[in-house]
Design a protein around this motif. Structure first.
Motif, PDB file in Angstrom:
ATOM      1  N   MET A   1      -3.751  -3.201  -9.535  1.00  0.00           N
ATOM      2  CA  MET A   1      -3.509  -2.056  -8.663  1.00  0.00           C
ATOM      3  C   MET A   1      -4.783  -1.234  -8.573  1.00  0.00           C
ATOM      4  O   MET A   1      -5.368  -0.848  -9.597  1.00  0.00           O
ATOM      5  CB  MET A   1      -2.366  -1.172  -9.178  1.00  0.00           C
ATOM      6  N   GLY A   2      -5.234  -0.978  -7.356  1.00  0.00           N
ATOM      7  CA  GLY A   2      -6.402  -0.141  -7.131  1.00  0.00           C
ATOM      8  C   GLY A   2      -5.979   1.190  -6.536  1.00  0.00           C
ATOM      9  O   GLY A   2      -5.087   1.247  -5.682  1.00  0.00           O
ATOM     10  N   MET A   3      -6.599   2.275  -7.002  1.00  0.00           N
ATOM     11  CA  MET A   3      -6.260   3.614  -6.520  1.00  0.00           C
ATOM     12  C   MET A   3      -7.536   4.388  -6.213  1.00  0.00           C
ATOM     13  O   MET A   3      -8.547   4.249  -6.899  1.00  0.00           O
ATOM     14  CB  MET A   3      -5.435   4.378  -7.558  1.00  0.00           C
ATOM     15  N   ALA A   4      -7.460   5.229  -5.203  1.00  0.00           N
ATOM     16  CA  ALA A   4      -8.562   6.121  -4.849  1.00  0.00           C
ATOM     17  C   ALA A   4      -7.967   7.434  -4.366  1.00  0.00           C
ATOM     18  O   ALA A   4      -6.928   7.447  -3.689  1.00  0.00           O
ATOM     19  CB  ALA A   4      -9.443   5.508  -3.764  1.00  0.00           C
TER      20      ALA A   4
ATOM     21  N   ALA B   1       0.838  -1.208   0.000  1.00  0.00           N
ATOM     22  CA  ALA B   1       0.000   0.000   0.000  1.00  0.00           C
ATOM     23  C   ALA B   1       0.867   1.249   0.000  1.00  0.00           C
ATOM     24  O   ALA B   1       1.978   1.267   0.547  1.00  0.00           O
ATOM     25  CB  ALA B   1      -0.921   0.011   1.211  1.00  0.00           C
ATOM     26  N   THR B   2       0.365   2.306  -0.651  1.00  0.00           N
ATOM     27  CA  THR B   2       1.059   3.593  -0.713  1.00  0.00           C
ATOM     28  C   THR B   2       0.062   4.714  -0.442  1.00  0.00           C
ATOM     29  O   THR B   2      -1.037   4.729  -1.009  1.00  0.00           O
ATOM     30  CB  THR B   2       1.704   3.814  -2.095  1.00  0.00           C
TER      31      THR B   2
ATOM     32  N   LEU C   1     -11.420   7.089  -8.816  1.00  0.00           N
ATOM     33  CA  LEU C   1     -11.329   5.670  -8.487  1.00  0.00           C
ATOM     34  C   LEU C   1     -10.824   4.947  -9.733  1.00  0.00           C
ATOM     35  O   LEU C   1     -11.336   5.184 -10.823  1.00  0.00           O
ATOM     36  CB  LEU C   1     -12.694   5.102  -8.075  1.00  0.00           C
ATOM     37  N   GLU C   2      -9.833   4.101  -9.566  1.00  0.00           N
ATOM     38  CA  GLU C   2      -9.269   3.434 -10.740  1.00  0.00           C
ATOM     39  C   GLU C   2      -8.712   2.074 -10.358  1.00  0.00           C
ATOM     40  O   GLU C   2      -8.160   1.888  -9.270  1.00  0.00           O
ATOM     41  CB  GLU C   2      -8.169   4.290 -11.364  1.00  0.00           C
TER      42      GLU C   2
ATOM     43  N   ALA D   1      -4.560   7.011  -2.166  1.00  0.00           N
ATOM     44  CA  ALA D   1      -4.012   5.753  -1.687  1.00  0.00           C
ATOM     45  C   ALA D   1      -4.051   4.736  -2.815  1.00  0.00           C
ATOM     46  O   ALA D   1      -4.935   4.779  -3.679  1.00  0.00           O
ATOM     47  CB  ALA D   1      -4.801   5.238  -0.487  1.00  0.00           C
ATOM     48  N   SER D   2      -3.103   3.826  -2.830  1.00  0.00           N
ATOM     49  CA  SER D   2      -3.061   2.764  -3.836  1.00  0.00           C
ATOM     50  C   SER D   2      -2.633   1.459  -3.180  1.00  0.00           C
ATOM     51  O   SER D   2      -1.928   1.455  -2.162  1.00  0.00           O
ATOM     52  CB  SER D   2      -2.102   3.123  -4.979  1.00  0.00           C
TER      53      SER D   2
END
Length: 237
Positions: free
Chosen positions: A192-195, A132-133, A218-219, A184-185
């Protein structure tokens, strides 16, 4: 008077020693100074582009475009503090010679004709925790969301939603503008999910962060290989 002087002579070595020990304890050690020095990395990137219309178009002539980026990053692990932390700062300068005044193509040479600016582009903190990042601060959302890869290396060409978003949505958090935000990703198994949530006015990011609302991203990305090549699938909104 002589008694006071004699007392001073007796106490002076002790006072000097105490003063020296105090200075040494208050100043960083050589090892700490080396850690802080190795924790800082500098970056400088300059791009130059020339356009020459030798025939047709609006008018013959040649112009140039230029972008420059300069900044630094501070790695908390190398400083001997904690693992996964990174402070980033970067300044961006753009000089555009308006090639559309010569070329005359309906598509356009780049998406930022007439844009000349110099501004703070990045100022954020990033923390990695396993897969997580987390990032928070002054960020350009399009550096991560709906990214067109190499498009932002210079003045983005004017096709594709990602590279034209800054024109279609004035003040959006898209290169060469950035806004205050947090994102956050998380990545695992090729996914990979990102918001993220960013302020709505990236042209004036510090003036009034809430007066134009917010932009929520959201991606989900899937990367893998297809034969000898690679593919990336993006799903977002």
């Amino acid at each position: 008077m002589n008694n006071l002087y004699n007392r001073y002579r007796v106490c002076r070595p002790t006072c000097l020693a105490a003063f020296a020990l105090t200075c040494l304890s208050a100043s960083p050690s050589i090892a700490e100074a080396n850690n802080l020095s190795s924790a800082v990395s500098w970056n400088l990137h300059l791009s130059l582009e020339g356009i020459d219309n030798v025939s047709g178009g609006i008018a013959p002539g040649a112009v140039g475009n230029a972008t420059a980026r300069a900044g630094f990053a501070f790695n908390t692990r190398r400083a001997g503090w904690w693992t996964g932390g990174r402070f980033v700062a970067q300044f961006l300068a753009i000089q555009n010679g308006n090639p559309e005044n010569y070329v005359g193509d309906t598509q356009g040479v780049n998406a930022f004709t007439g844009l000349n600016r110099g501004a703070l582009y990045k100022l954020y903190y990033r923390q990695n925790i396993d897969n997580a990042t987390l990032r928070a601060g002054l960020i350009s959302a399009n550096d991560y969301f709906d990214s067109t890869g190499v498009a932002s290396n210079f003045l983005n060409v004017s096709y594709g939603f990602g590279s034209a978003m800054g024109i279609n949505v004035p003040g959006a958090s898209s290169y060469p503008y950035s806004s205050l935000g947090v994102m956050a990703s998380y990545s695992a198994g090729g996914w990979m999910g990102m918001a993220g949530i960013f302020e709505g006015d990236a042209i004036h990011p510090f003036r009034d962060p809430t007066h134009r609302g917010n932009m929520i991203w959201l991606e989900a990305d899937k990367s893998g290989s297809l034969g000898d090549g690679k593919y990336i699938v993006k799903v977002g909104g």
